[in-house]
Motif scaffolding. Structure first.
Motif, short mmCIF file in Angstrom:
data_model
loop_
_atom_site.label_atom_id
_atom_site.label_comp_id
_atom_site.label_asym_id
_atom_site.label_seq_id
_atom_site.Cartn_x
_atom_site.Cartn_y
_atom_site.Cartn_z
N GLU A 37 -5.51 53.35 -24.80
CA GLU A 37 -5.18 54.39 -23.47
C GLU A 37 -4.07 53.62 -22.84
O GLU A 37 -3.02 54.35 -22.43
CB GLU A 37 -6.37 54.46 -22.58
CG GLU A 37 -7.64 55.38 -23.23
CD GLU A 37 -7.24 56.82 -23.97
OE1 GLU A 37 -6.21 57.15 -23.41
OE2 GLU A 37 -7.85 57.42 -24.78
N GLU A 40 -1.23 54.59 -24.60
CA GLU A 40 -0.71 56.16 -24.49
C GLU A 40 0.04 56.16 -22.91
O GLU A 40 1.23 56.69 -22.95
CB GLU A 40 -1.66 57.10 -24.42
CG GLU A 40 -2.28 57.04 -25.66
CD GLU A 40 -3.78 58.11 -25.64
OE1 GLU A 40 -4.10 58.38 -24.70
OE2 GLU A 40 -4.37 58.22 -26.86
N GLU A 67 -3.47 59.57 -18.27
CA GLU A 67 -3.81 58.25 -19.03
C GLU A 67 -4.20 57.25 -17.83
O GLU A 67 -5.06 56.30 -18.07
CB GLU A 67 -2.27 57.56 -19.51
CG GLU A 67 -1.64 58.51 -20.63
CD GLU A 67 -2.58 59.05 -21.85
OE1 GLU A 67 -4.07 58.50 -21.85
OE2 GLU A 67 -2.28 60.05 -22.20
N ASP A 70 -7.84 57.83 -17.92
CA ASP A 70 -8.39 57.13 -19.08
C ASP A 70 -8.60 55.67 -19.10
O ASP A 70 -9.80 55.45 -19.29
CB ASP A 70 -7.49 57.70 -20.41
CG ASP A 70 -7.78 59.09 -20.91
OD1 ASP A 70 -8.69 59.52 -20.53
OD2 ASP A 70 -6.83 59.38 -21.44
MG LIG Z 1 -5.35 59.11 -23.10
#
Ligand SMILES: [Mg+2]
Length: 116
Positions: A37, A40, A67, A70
């Motif tokens: 994550e 990302e 993100e 996350d």
């Molecule tokens: Mg993500």
């Protein structure tokens, strides 16, 4: 259910439990997922200039928001699995960083504490 850290922890617990995912949520696996994550989030900024990274278009800003969600969720989940209070850990860490980076030595400098 409110929107504080404890509520989030409980919600994430239930989310995993309802899907029988506790068996996958070892601290090791969750740490790996957290890293994915974080990457990302990094990808959103890849190749941008400093200025572009500070002025994201609306869609990219929303991607970054997702993100961050996350990352935060995985962080809370890992902490829960390890019995760590993440807020307490964060406050403890900033206290440590105050000592590592005294204003007098670190102001305006990007040097690591070992180089100050
Ligand atoms: Mg993500």
């Amino acid at each position: 259910m409110g929107n504080n850290l404890k509520d989030l922890k409980v919600k994430l617990r239930k989310f995993a439990r309802n899907r029988d995912w506790d068996k996958f949520h070892s601290p090791k696996n969750l740490s790996m997922a957290l890293n994915v994550e974080a990457s990302e989030l990094l990808e959103i900024f890849q190749w941008l200039t400093e200025d572009q990274s500070l002025n994201l278009p609306k869609d990219k800003l929303n991607d970054a928001r997702e993100e961050i969600g996350d990352i935060f969720n995985y962080t809370v989940r890992i902490a829960d699995r390890l019995g760590i209070d993440p807020l307490e850990a964060a406050f403890d860490k900033i206290k440590k960083n105050h000592k590592k980076y005294p204003v007098r030595k670190s102001r305006g400098s990007s040097r690591k504490y070992t180089e100050l």
